[in-house]
Design a protein around this motif. Sequence first.
Motif, short mmCIF file in Angstrom:
data_model
loop_
_atom_site.label_atom_id
_atom_site.label_comp_id
_atom_site.label_asym_id
_atom_site.label_seq_id
_atom_site.Cartn_x
_atom_site.Cartn_y
_atom_site.Cartn_z
N ALA A 1 -29.67 28.39 -0.68
CA ALA A 1 -28.74 28.36 -1.62
C ALA A 1 -27.71 27.56 -0.81
O ALA A 1 -27.10 26.73 -1.95
N VAL A 2 -27.32 27.58 0.19
CA VAL A 2 -26.14 26.78 0.92
C VAL A 2 -27.00 25.14 0.70
O VAL A 2 -26.00 24.28 0.25
N LEU B 1 -19.86 27.18 -0.88
CA LEU B 1 -19.64 26.74 0.53
C LEU B 1 -20.78 25.75 0.77
O LEU B 1 -22.01 26.05 0.35
N THR B 2 -20.75 24.79 1.79
CA THR B 2 -21.82 24.15 2.57
C THR B 2 -21.46 24.06 3.87
O THR B 2 -20.59 24.68 4.57
N TYR C 1 -26.80 26.01 10.70
CA TYR C 1 -27.40 26.71 10.07
C TYR C 1 -27.87 27.97 11.08
O TYR C 1 -27.95 29.17 10.27
N GLU C 2 -28.09 27.79 12.11
CA GLU C 2 -28.26 29.20 13.03
C GLU C 2 -27.04 29.89 13.12
O GLU C 2 -27.31 31.09 12.96
N THR C 3 -26.13 29.30 13.35
CA THR C 3 -24.81 30.25 13.29
C THR C 3 -24.62 31.12 11.89
O THR C 3 -24.18 32.14 12.12
N ALA D 1 -34.72 23.75 4.58
CA ALA D 1 -34.19 22.32 4.19
C ALA D 1 -32.94 22.36 4.34
O ALA D 1 -32.13 23.38 3.83
N LYS D 2 -32.13 21.42 4.67
CA LYS D 2 -30.96 21.23 5.26
C LYS D 2 -30.24 19.91 4.35
O LYS D 2 -31.00 18.93 4.29
N ALA D 3 -28.94 20.13 4.29
CA ALA D 3 -28.25 19.02 3.74
C ALA D 3 -26.85 19.19 4.36
O ALA D 3 -26.19 20.12 4.57
#
Length: 322
Positions: free
Chosen positions: A299-300, A265-266, A283-285, A6-8
């Motif tokens: 956690a990010v 950090l985000t 996110y891959e980076t 899950a990303k934001a």
Amino acid sequence: MTAAIAKAELHCHIEGAIVPSLARAQADKYGVDISPFIRDDRYVWDDFTSFLAAYDAAAGLFRCEEDYALLAETYLRELAEAGAIYSEIFVSPDHARSAGLAPEAYLDGLGAGMERARAAYGIESRMIVVGVRHFGANAVAGAARFAATRPHRLVTGFGMAGDERSGRVADFADAFDIARDGGLAITIHAGELCGADSVRDALNHIRPARIGHGVRAIEDRALVDRLAKAGTVLEVCPGSNIALKVFPDFESHPFTALAQAGVRLTLNSDDPPFFHTSLAREYETASRHFGLNDDALRAVTRTAIEAAFVDEETRRTLVTRI
């Protein structure tokens, strides 16, 4: 692979999210020659100044409410398909006026697209009104006054973008006071093109909850410690930093060092098609170059949701989706 994470995202300029194919469709609609800034389906620029010129040219292809609704829905659909549950977009009333559109209509169009994306793809989103730094202190104060009227229910924050080399941070403090008095949460671009002093000045004069970029703080250990102690969240955009040559490569990027120092950090894409990136790629980076495993990536995302400019009920709902 991070597809299931899950990303934001907290840091994306909506005009900077115009993919070349959409720009081309808009150019056909309005009969505009895009060859000066798009070639072979890639934006053409070679430094920060020419990047801003290409950005403004692409933004000029959006001229009515439905254009902006299409832009917001298109971008948020892309995010949702990559696993994003939340997005904040930077919106600029100055760019709306340049396109001949009233700022209120601009926000109404974006808001319509955001609502459509929420209904169709389940992605929550909010708008952060930004003043453009290189337009000057009066223009930024004007943007703050507009934002403080709360012109759309999805406007929850105020920030400042543009050329960080223009003016002193203190010159813009009054604008942020106007926005804060209007009940808006505060972020500011700092520590990208300019060094640690830029971040320090932002903390001293603006008192933001978050800082856009902020990565040049790594040049001053005491400043890094101050960020960690204060819990100030950095909206880090690694792909943008490399594209703009803030750092030469991901191995030189301070994401890991900042995280190890306790800074919150985000991960964000900034102006994704201009920098050949996306939130999924960021996110891959982080996984490939910064060594973040799935738990660390989640956690990010949690940090982003905790720092999001939303009401507490929405925040609690989003946390359950991580």
